[in-house]
Design a protein around this motif. Structure first.
Motif, PDB file in Angstrom:
ATOM      1  N   GLY A 300      -3.349  10.778  -1.259  1.00 45.92           N
ATOM      2  CA  GLY A 300      -3.897   9.443  -1.087  1.00 45.92           C
ATOM      3  C   GLY A 300      -3.944   9.068   0.368  1.00 45.92           C
ATOM      4  O   GLY A 300      -3.616   9.853   1.266  1.00 45.92           O
ATOM      5  N   TRP A 301      -4.379   7.857   0.607  1.00 45.62           N
ATOM      6  CA  TRP A 301      -4.503   7.370   1.965  1.00 45.62           C
ATOM      7  C   TRP A 301      -3.148   7.076   2.588  1.00 45.62           C
ATOM      8  O   TRP A 301      -3.089   6.703   3.765  1.00 45.62           O
ATOM      9  CB  TRP A 301      -5.374   6.108   1.986  1.00 45.62           C
ATOM     10  N   ASP A 302      -2.081   7.252   1.811  1.00 49.51           N
ATOM     11  CA  ASP A 302      -0.752   7.070   2.392  1.00 49.51           C
ATOM     12  C   ASP A 302      -0.268   8.345   3.054  1.00 49.51           C
ATOM     13  O   ASP A 302       0.904   8.469   3.412  1.00 49.51           O
ATOM     14  CB  ASP A 302       0.244   6.616   1.320  1.00 49.51           C
ATOM     15  N   GLU A 303      -1.178   9.333   3.186  1.00 49.61           N
ATOM     16  CA  GLU A 303      -0.896  10.560   3.936  1.00 49.61           C
ATOM     17  C   GLU A 303       0.125  11.448   3.273  1.00 49.61           C
ATOM     18  O   GLU A 303       0.803  12.236   3.935  1.00 49.61           O
ATOM     19  CB  GLU A 303      -0.448  10.239   5.367  1.00 49.61           C
ATOM     20  N   LEU A 304       0.253  11.328   1.973  1.00 44.74           N
ATOM     21  CA  LEU A 304       1.210  12.169   1.278  1.00 44.74           C
ATOM     22  C   LEU A 304       0.517  12.995   0.215  1.00 44.74           C
ATOM     23  O   LEU A 304      -0.419  12.518  -0.443  1.00 44.74           O
ATOM     24  CB  LEU A 304       2.284  11.301   0.610  1.00 44.74           C
ATOM     25  N   VAL A 305       0.994  14.201   0.036  1.00 50.44           N
ATOM     26  CA  VAL A 305       0.516  15.064  -1.039  1.00 50.44           C
ATOM     27  C   VAL A 305       1.699  15.334  -1.946  1.00 50.44           C
ATOM     28  O   VAL A 305       2.748  15.805  -1.480  1.00 50.44           O
ATOM     29  CB  VAL A 305      -0.030  16.394  -0.493  1.00 50.44           C
ATOM     30  N   TYR A 306       1.530  14.991  -3.197  1.00 48.57           N
ATOM     31  CA  TYR A 306       2.598  15.247  -4.167  1.00 48.57           C
ATOM     32  C   TYR A 306       2.159  16.357  -5.097  1.00 48.57           C
ATOM     33  O   TYR A 306       1.005  16.392  -5.540  1.00 48.57           O
ATOM     34  CB  TYR A 306       2.862  13.999  -5.024  1.00 48.57           C
ATOM     35  N   VAL A 307       3.101  17.214  -5.438  1.00 49.51           N
ATOM     36  CA  VAL A 307       2.840  18.245  -6.445  1.00 49.51           C
ATOM     37  C   VAL A 307       3.964  18.138  -7.458  1.00 49.51           C
ATOM     38  O   VAL A 307       5.137  18.176  -7.101  1.00 49.51           O
ATOM     39  CB  VAL A 307       2.829  19.650  -5.827  1.00 49.51           C
ATOM     40  N   TRP A 308       3.599  17.973  -8.719  1.00 47.11           N
ATOM     41  CA  TRP A 308       4.656  17.798  -9.700  1.00 47.11           C
ATOM     42  C   TRP A 308       4.215  18.309 -11.057  1.00 47.11           C
ATOM     43  O   TRP A 308       3.039  18.536 -11.318  1.00 47.11           O
ATOM     44  CB  TRP A 308       5.080  16.334  -9.778  1.00 47.11           C
ATOM     45  N   GLN A 309       5.174  18.441 -11.894  1.00 45.47           N
ATOM     46  CA  GLN A 309       4.906  18.904 -13.238  1.00 45.47           C
ATOM     47  C   GLN A 309       4.673  17.676 -14.098  1.00 45.47           C
ATOM     48  O   GLN A 309       5.392  16.686 -14.006  1.00 45.47           O
ATOM     49  CB  GLN A 309       6.117  19.689 -13.748  1.00 45.47           C
ATOM     50  N   GLN A 310       3.707  17.773 -14.946  1.00 43.73           N
ATOM     51  CA  GLN A 310       3.404  16.648 -15.804  1.00 43.73           C
ATOM     52  C   GLN A 310       4.634  16.242 -16.590  1.00 43.73           C
ATOM     53  O   GLN A 310       5.340  17.075 -17.137  1.00 43.73           O
ATOM     54  CB  GLN A 310       2.293  17.070 -16.757  1.00 43.73           C
ATOM     55  N   GLY A 311       4.863  14.952 -16.652  1.00 42.83           N
ATOM     56  CA  GLY A 311       6.028  14.496 -17.395  1.00 42.83           C
ATOM     57  C   GLY A 311       7.194  14.171 -16.488  1.00 42.83           C
ATOM     58  O   GLY A 311       8.082  13.410 -16.857  1.00 42.83           O
ATOM     59  N   MET A 312       7.189  14.733 -15.300  1.00 36.23           N
ATOM     60  CA  MET A 312       8.290  14.440 -14.394  1.00 36.23           C
ATOM     61  C   MET A 312       7.823  13.417 -13.374  1.00 36.23           C
ATOM     62  O   MET A 312       6.638  13.188 -13.203  1.00 36.23           O
ATOM     63  CB  MET A 312       8.743  15.723 -13.700  1.00 36.23           C
ATOM     64  N   ASP A 313       8.805  12.834 -12.708  1.00 30.62           N
ATOM     65  CA  ASP A 313       8.472  11.829 -11.703  1.00 30.62           C
ATOM     66  C   ASP A 313       8.127  12.545 -10.403  1.00 30.62           C
ATOM     67  O   ASP A 313       8.935  13.301  -9.889  1.00 30.62           O
ATOM     68  CB  ASP A 313       9.674  10.913 -11.507  1.00 30.62           C
ATOM     69  N   PRO A 314       6.995  12.309  -9.859  1.00 31.23           N
ATOM     70  CA  PRO A 314       6.609  13.021  -8.649  1.00 31.23           C
ATOM     71  C   PRO A 314       7.526  12.773  -7.460  1.00 31.23           C
ATOM     72  O   PRO A 314       7.579  13.573  -6.552  1.00 31.23           O
ATOM     73  CB  PRO A 314       5.207  12.475  -8.321  1.00 31.23           C
ATOM     74  N   ARG A 315       8.250  11.658  -7.501  1.00 28.13           N
ATOM     75  CA  ARG A 315       9.029  11.333  -6.310  1.00 28.13           C
ATOM     76  C   ARG A 315      10.415  11.955  -6.305  1.00 28.13           C
ATOM     77  O   ARG A 315      11.077  11.956  -5.292  1.00 28.13           O
ATOM     78  CB  ARG A 315       9.182   9.822  -6.167  1.00 28.13           C
ATOM     79  N   THR A 316      10.836  12.464  -7.459  1.00 30.47           N
ATOM     80  CA  THR A 316      12.182  13.029  -7.471  1.00 30.47           C
ATOM     81  C   THR A 316      12.179  14.355  -6.737  1.00 30.47           C
ATOM     82  O   THR A 316      11.260  15.144  -6.858  1.00 30.47           O
ATOM     83  CB  THR A 316      12.658  13.270  -8.915  1.00 30.47           C
ATOM     84  N   ALA A 317      13.229  14.567  -6.016  1.00 36.21           N
ATOM     85  CA  ALA A 317      13.306  15.782  -5.198  1.00 36.21           C
ATOM     86  C   ALA A 317      13.653  17.003  -6.030  1.00 36.21           C
ATOM     87  O   ALA A 317      14.272  16.877  -7.081  1.00 36.21           O
ATOM     88  CB  ALA A 317      14.346  15.600  -4.122  1.00 36.21           C
TER      89      ALA A 317
END
Lengths: 317, 686
Positions: A300-317
Motif C-alpha cells: 500500500g501507500w504506507d510503503e509496506l509489503v506484507y506477506v502472510w498466510q490466509q487466516g493469520m494476522d499479517p502484523r504478527t511477527a
C-alpha cells in the motif's frame, strides 16, 4: 509474518510463478504522482520472518505494476508511469538492466498481465485508453486494442483460453477480447463508475470479477452478462485490485482505498469471509500465490509489503 | 500528515499528533505529503547513488554510452526530483503567494526537522527555477485528477476539480493546464443495448449493424476535449486502420463462412466502439445525453432559436408553452429515474425483439424468404412483368413478380439478379444479399451480381465478404481479369484490392464501373473523401444512374457532409421518385442532424412504399423515441402504418409535398419538440 519496507509508496505486488518465496514489488515516489519509481525483487527467507531484498531497479517515473515472465524465471516486466515498460532480468548484472525498454503508450501504463497459458506474450493497459500485446523478443507491440473511451486500468488473461482477455476501464466497462479478432467481442457495462480491476476465475473460465470505484465487486458470467452473478459490498472506498484464488474456486481477495484487504467467497450469502486492516494507507496491491495455497501478499501507500498466510494476522511477527 | 487524512477528511492544518474536527482541504494533505515525504526521502535518495544493486545513473542520463541509454524512451527519463531544493522553493514560493489557506500547513512544515542538505555527489540534474517543468505539472495535474476521481467518487465533478486545484495551487501549478477529461459516465445507457447487439455470438441484428456505422463515421469536427480527439485520430488514421485490419486478416484462420459470420458480428462491435468514441467527441449538444434539467433547458432554448425560420404550425403551438415548467417536470422525472431507464429499457426490448425476429426468420444468412400470397404465381411471364414493374418504379410489386419468376425457374440468374437489385433499392439488404447469392450460384461470373454483393456486404459491414466479391468482380471482368491473380482470393488484404482497382482505373478511366467499385472500397475503409471523388468521377460518366447518386449521398452523409448528401439524394429521387432507399436515407440524414420530426416523415414515406423495409421501421422507431413519441412506438412495433401516418400529418411545409396540413396533435407536437437527442448518427446505405 514478514514485512518489507519500501522507500517509496507501494503500487503492486506479484508472486513469482517459479519460486514460492519470491515476489516483485512495484513502487512509486510521492504516491505515483511525481518522482521516481523502483521495482524490488524480494525473497522470503524460509527460516526467519525476514524479507530480503534480492535486487532493486530504479526507474525515472513511478512503477505502477509489475509482472513476472511465465517463460523465464528471472525475467520481469515493469509498467512505468511515463508510458514505457521495462524488462528486467535478475540473472543479469545491474549494468545490463533493464534488458529492454518498450515505449509505445502515450500515457501511463497502469496494468500488466503475462499470459499464463501461452507464456510468450503479455498485455499492457494504459491510461491512453489502449491495451497492447507484446512478446519479449520483439521491440514493438504485436497488437493494439483501442476501444475504451477512458483509461484502461487493468487487463487479465483468461486462465483457460489462451487468446482471450479482459480489460477494465474508467469508461465503466469491461471488454472481453480475443486476440484473433480485431475488436472486442463483448462489452460488460458493469458499473456506474470507473472499473479499476478485473480478474477471471481460475476454475470457471466464464466467470469474471470486476472491482469499481463504486466500492463494490461484481461477479459476472460472460454467458449471461446482463445481470451479475453476485455483488460483493463491504468496502468503504473504491476497490483497487482483485484477484481470484488459484486454489479455491469461490475465493477472491480484494484491496481498497479504505486500507483493508478483504477475502470473499462469492457463492456464500454473507460473502465477506476475511478482512485485514494492517495497512495504514491505501491498500493498492494484492496477490495470491499460485504455488502456496493460502499465501497472500499486499502492499500500500504506507510503503509496506506484507506477506502472510490466509487466516493469520499479517502484523504478527 | 498522511494519506489517511485524505480519506478521513482530516484537516490539513492539524499539528502532528492532534486531530481536528473540521476538514479544510483533504488534498492539502496530499500536498503536505508530497512536500513532507520528499523531506522524508532525503536520506534514502542520498543512498541510492551508492547502491550497487541498481545503477540509477545510467538510466537518468542519456548521455552515457550505456546500451540502456540507447533504448527507446530513455531520453524521456526524467532526472531525480531535487526534492530538497524544491522543498525550500515551495516554501519560499508559498510565502510569496500567500492566501491559499495553507498557512497552517506550511507552518507545520516549518516545525519539521530541517531538510538535510544534500551533501555528497548529487546527480547532475537541471534544476529549473521553480523546480517543476511544464510536463511535470501536467503530470501532477492529470494523475491527481484521476486519483481524486477514484477517491471522491460520490462527490460532484466540481468538488473533485476544486480539490485538485487546491492541491495544485499549493504546488504553484497554474489552473489553466488542461487536465485529462473525466470519464464518459453517460455512455451507460447506450452500452446497455449495444451489448444486446454484440454480445450474442450469432448473426447480429441487421439494422444494428447499419446505423451504428454512421455513428462511427461521425468525424471530429464537432470538437471536444483534446484527449478524445487525440485517441480518435489515432484510431481513424486510414493507414492505421488498414494495417491493423491486415494484421487481423493475417491472424484469422477459421473457415470462410465462419469468418463471414464473425466479421459481421465484429464489424458491428467495431462500430460500437466508434460509436462510443463518436459520442464522446461530438460537442454538439444534441448528441450528448441529457445531463441535467438546467442544461437541457438551455439546449432546448437554443434549439428553439434554431427552428424559428421553419414556419410550421407546431412551432407556434409550442411557443405558448413554458419552458421552465416543462424542464422541471423533466428534471423530476429524471430524478425518479423514470425517463432514462424507460428509454434504455425500451430500447433493450427493441433490440431483443430484433434479434429474436432475426433468428426466427433466417436460419442462417443468405436464405431468401419468399413472400406469402404472391398474386403473380401462375403468371405466364413473370420475368417480363417484373422488369416492367421495376422500370415503373413499383418496387414491391416487382419483387412479387420476380419471386414468381424464380419460383418457376430457380436457375434463372437474371431473375435472381433483378430481384436482388429490387430489394436493394427497396432498402432491404438482407433479401438483396440472399437473392444475389442465388444469382451468383446460377451465374458465378455475372459482374453486376458480384458488384451488387460487394455493395450489400459493405452496407452490412462485412468487410472480408465485401472484398471477396469486389475482387471477384475484378477477376471475372474481361478487361481487368489479368490484373487479378486468382490465388489471392483466399487471403484478401484490403490494401491489395484497392491497389488493383486503382490500376484498373488507370487502365481505363472511362469505365464508370471501376470508379463505382473504388468508391465502394473506400467506403469500406472509411476513406470518404476518396470515395466521394470516385463516385463523382463515375457520375460524370453516368449522370443518370440514380443508385449512383444515392451512393454519393450516402458517402457524403457517412462522412458528415449532410447538406451535400441531401442534394445528392434529391438528384436520385428526381431520377427515380419511388426509390425507397433514397427516401430512407434522406430520413437518416435528417435524423442525424437531430431533425427527428423531419426524418419521421421521410421514413413514413419510405415505409408507405415498402412496408417490408425493416431498417426503415427501426429508424422510425428510433426517431419516434428521440422525439419522445413513445405511444407511437407501439404502433411502429406492430407495423401499423396507418396509425403512424395519420399522426404525422400536420403542418404544411416546404418539405415532402405528400403530407397534407391536417389535424395537429398538440400533445404530440409538444413532445416532438422536446427531443432528447441521445443517439448519434445512423449509417446510410450505399
Amino acid at each position: 509474518m514478514p514485512v518489507f519496507k519500501t522507500p517509496f509508496n507501494g503500487y503492486s505486488v506479484r508472486f513469482s510463478p517459479f519460486y514460492e518465496s519470491r515476489l516483485a514489488v512495484a513502487t512509486a515516489q510521492n504516491f505515483g504522482i511525481l518522482g521516481n519509481g523502483r521495482v524490488h525483487v524480494i525473497d522470503l527467507s524460509p527460516s526467519s520472518p525476514v524479507i530480503n531484498e534480492l535486487i532493486a531497479f530504479d526507474t525515472a517515473d513511478g512503477v505502477y505494476d509489475v509482472a513476472w515472465s511465465e517463460s523465464h524465471d528471472s525475467v520481469l516486466v515493469a509498467a512505468v508511469a511515463d508510458g514505457s515498460m521495462k524488462v528486467y532480468d535478475t540473472a543479469l548484472p545491474p549494468q545490463a538492466n533493464p534488458v529492454r525498454s518498450l515505449k509505445e503508450h502515450a500515457r501511463e501504463v497502469h496494468g500488466l498481465d503475462y499470459n499464463p497459458t501461452r507464456r510468450d506474450s503479455f498485455l499492457s493497459a494504459s491510461w491512453d485508453d489502449s491495451v497492447k500485446l507484446w512478446t519479449l523478443d520483439r521491440p514493438a507491440s504485436l497488437r493494439t486494442f483501442r476501444e475504451h473511451a477512458y483509461c484502461v486500468y487493468s487487463v487479465a488473461w483468461n486462465p483457460k483460453h489462451a487468446d482471450v482477455f479482459a480489460s477494465a476501464s474508467g469508461d465503466c466497462t469491461v471488454r472481453i477480447w480475443d486476440v484473433r479478432e480485431p475488436g472486442s467481442t463483448m462489452i460488460i457495462p458493469g458499473h456506474e463508475h470507473e472499473i479499476l480491476s478485473c480478474d477471471w476465475n481460475k476454475y470457471d473460465e466464464c466467470l469474471i470479477a470486476t472491482a469499481s470505484v463504486d466500492k463494490s465487486i461484481k461477479i459476472w458470467d460472460v454467458r449471461n452478462y446482463r445481470v451479475p452473478v453476485s455483488a460483493l459490498n463491504g468496502h468503504g472506498y473504491a476497490v483497487r485490485k482483485i484477484k481470484f484464488s488459484p486454489h479455491r474456486r469461490n475465493l477472491l481477495v480484494s484491496c481498497s482505498y479504505d486500507m483493508t484487504v478483504c477475502l470473499w467467497d462469492f457463492m456464500v450469502e454473507d460473502a465477506l469471509v476475511g478482512r485485514y486492516d494492517h495497512h495504514t494507507e491505501f491498500a493498492v496491491g494484492v496477490d495470491l500465490s499460485v504455488l502456496v495455497d493460502g499465501l497472500m501478499a499486499s502492499t500500500g501507500w504506507d510503503e509496506l509489503v506484507y506477506v502472510w498466510q490466509q487466516g493469520m494476522d499479517p502484523r504478527t511477527a | 500528515m498522511s494519506m489517511r487524512e485524505l480519506v478521513t477528511g482530516g484537516t490539513a492544518c492539524a499539528v502532528p499528533g492532534s486531530s481536528s474536527s473540521s476538514s479544510s482541504n483533504p488534498l492539502g494533505a496530499l500536498a503536505n505529503a508530497l512536500i513532507g515525504s520528499s523531506s522524508k526521502n532525503q536520506g534514502v535518495l542520498k543512498e541510492i547513488p551508492n547502491n550497487s544493486a541498481a545503477a540509477p545513473h545510467s538510466q537518468f542520463y542519456s548521455h552515457t554510452g550505456d546500451p540502456v541509454a540507447a533504448l527507446p524512451g530513455s531520453e524521456l527519463d526524467r532526472p531525480f526530483l531535487q526534492s530538497n531544493a524544491q522543498g525550500s522553493e515551495f516554501i519560499r514560493g508559498f510565502r510569496a503567494s500567500d492566501a491559499n489557506g495553507f498557512a497552517d500547513a506550511w507552518d507545520e512544515i516549518q516545525r519539521q526537522p530541517p531538510f538535510d542538505p544534500v551533501a555528497g555527489p548529487a546527480p547532475p540534474v537541471q534544476p529549473s527555477l521553480d523546480g517543476l517543468s511544464q510536463g511535470d505539472k501536467q503530470c501532477i495535474r492529470d494523475r491527481s485528477s484521476i486519483m481524486a476521481r477514484h477517491i471522491f467518487s460520490d462527490r460532484s465533478e466540481e468538488f473533485i476539480n476544486s480539490q485538485v486545484n487546491a492541491l495544485l495551487s499549493s504546488l504553484e501549478i497554474e489552473n489553466d493546464i488542461h487536465a485529462r477529461g473525466s470519464m464518459p459516465g453517460r455512455f451507460r445507457e447506450l452500452e446497455d443495448y449495444w451489448n444486446e447487439s454484440q454480445g450474442v455470438m450469432k448473426p447480429v441484428a441487421h439494422p444494428a449493424d447499419g446505423w451504428v456505422t454512421e455513428f462511427s463515421q461521425n468525424r471530429i469536427h464537432h470538437g471536444g476535449p483534446d484527449a478524445w480527439a487525440r485517441s480518435f485520430e489515432q484510431q481513424h488514421g486510414a493507414g492505421g486502420w488498414a494495417s491493423e485490419f491486415e494484421q487481423e486478416q493475417a491472424q484469422l484462420t477459421s473457415a470462410d463462412q465462419m469468418r463471414g459470420v464473425n466479421m459481421g458480428n465484429l464489424a458491428a462491435i467495431q462500430q460500437t466502439r466508434m460509436l462510443a468514441h463518436t459520442l464522446s467527441q461530438n460537442g454538439d449538444p444534441k448528441f450528448q445525453v441529457f445531463r441535467g434539467p438546467d442544461q437541457w433547458a438551455n439546449e432546448f432554448s437554443a434549439e428553439r432559436l434554431q427552428q424559428e425560420p421553419v414556419d410550421d404550425q407546431w412551432v407556434n403551438e409550442f411557443s405558448k408553452l413554458h419552458v421552465d415548467d416543462w424542464a422541471e417536470e423533466f428534471g423530476r422525472q429524471v430524478g425518479e429515474g423514470a425517463l432514462g431507464d424507460d428509454w434504455a429499457n425500451s430500447y433493450d426490448e427493441f433490440i431483443n425483439e430484433q434479434i429474436v425476429a432475426k433468428q426466427r426468420s433466417d436460419a442462417s444468412r443468405g436464405v431468401y424468404v419468399f413472400s406469402d400470397m404472391n398474386p403473380y404465381v401462375g403468371h405466364p411471364n413473370p420475368l417480363k412483368e417484373g422488369q416492367d414493374l421495376f422500370r415503373k418504379g413499383l418496387l414491391s410489386e416487382a419483387v412479387l413478380a420476380l419471386e414468381a419468376e424464380v419460383m418457376k425457374n430457380p436457375e434463372n440468374a437474371e431473375g435472381w439478379r433483378l430481384l436482388g437489385i429490387t430489394h436493394a433499392e427497396n432498402d432491404d439488404d438482407q433479401q438483396a444479399i440472399a437473392a444475389m447469392m442465388r444469382a451468383q450460384e446460377a451465374d458465378p461470373t455475372n459482374l453486376e451480381v458480384l458488384l451488387s454483393l460487394g455493395v450489400s456486404h459493405t452496407n452490412e459491414l462485412e468487410q472480408s465478404a465485401a472484398l471477396k466479391y469486389l475482387y471477384g468482380w475484378l477477376c471475372h471482368h474481361p478487361k481487368y481479369g489479368t490484373l487479378a491473380p486468382p490465388e489471392l482470393t483466399d487471403s484478401l488484404y484490403y490494401a491489395d484490392v484497392a491497389r488493383l482497382f486503382n490500376e484498373a482505373a488507370q487502365m481505363s478511366p472511362e469505365d464508370a464501373d471501376v470508379h463505382i467499385v473504388l468508391g465502394v472500397l473506400y467506403n469500406l475503409s472509411r476513406e470518404y473523401d476518396k470515395a466521394i471523388a470516385a463516385f463523382k468521377t463515375a457520375l460524370k460518366l453516368k449522370p443518370n444512374d440514380y443508385s449512383l447518386w444515392n451512393k454519393l449521398g450516402a458517402t457524403q452523409a457517412n462522412s458528415v457532409q449532410s447538406a451535400d448528401a441531401i442534394l445528392a439524394y434529391q438528384q436520385a429521387l428526381d431520377l427515380k421518385p419511388n426509390y425507397v432507399r433514397a427516401w430512407a436515407n434522406m430520413g437518416i440524414s435528417y435524423a442525424n442532424q437531430g431533425m427527428y420530426e423531419e426524418s419521421i416523415r421521410y421514413y413514413v414515406r419510405a415505409l408507405a412504399m415498402n412496408p417490408k423495409a425493416d431498417n426503415a421501421w427501426q429508424y422510425l422507431r428510433i426517431s419516434l423515441s428521440c422525439a419522445s413519441r413513445n405511444d407511437m412506438v407501439e404502433a411502429c412495433d406492430s407495423r401499423n402504418l396507418e396509425a403512424d401516418a395519420s399522426s404525422f400529418i400536420y403542418g404544411a411545409c416546404s418539405h415532402p409535398p405528400f403530407l397534407v396540413a391536417g389535424s395537429g396533435d398538440q400533445n404530440f407536437v409538444h413532445e416532438l419538440t422536446h427531443s432528447r437527442s441521445s443517439y448519434g448518427r445512423i449509417v446510410l446505405y450505399i
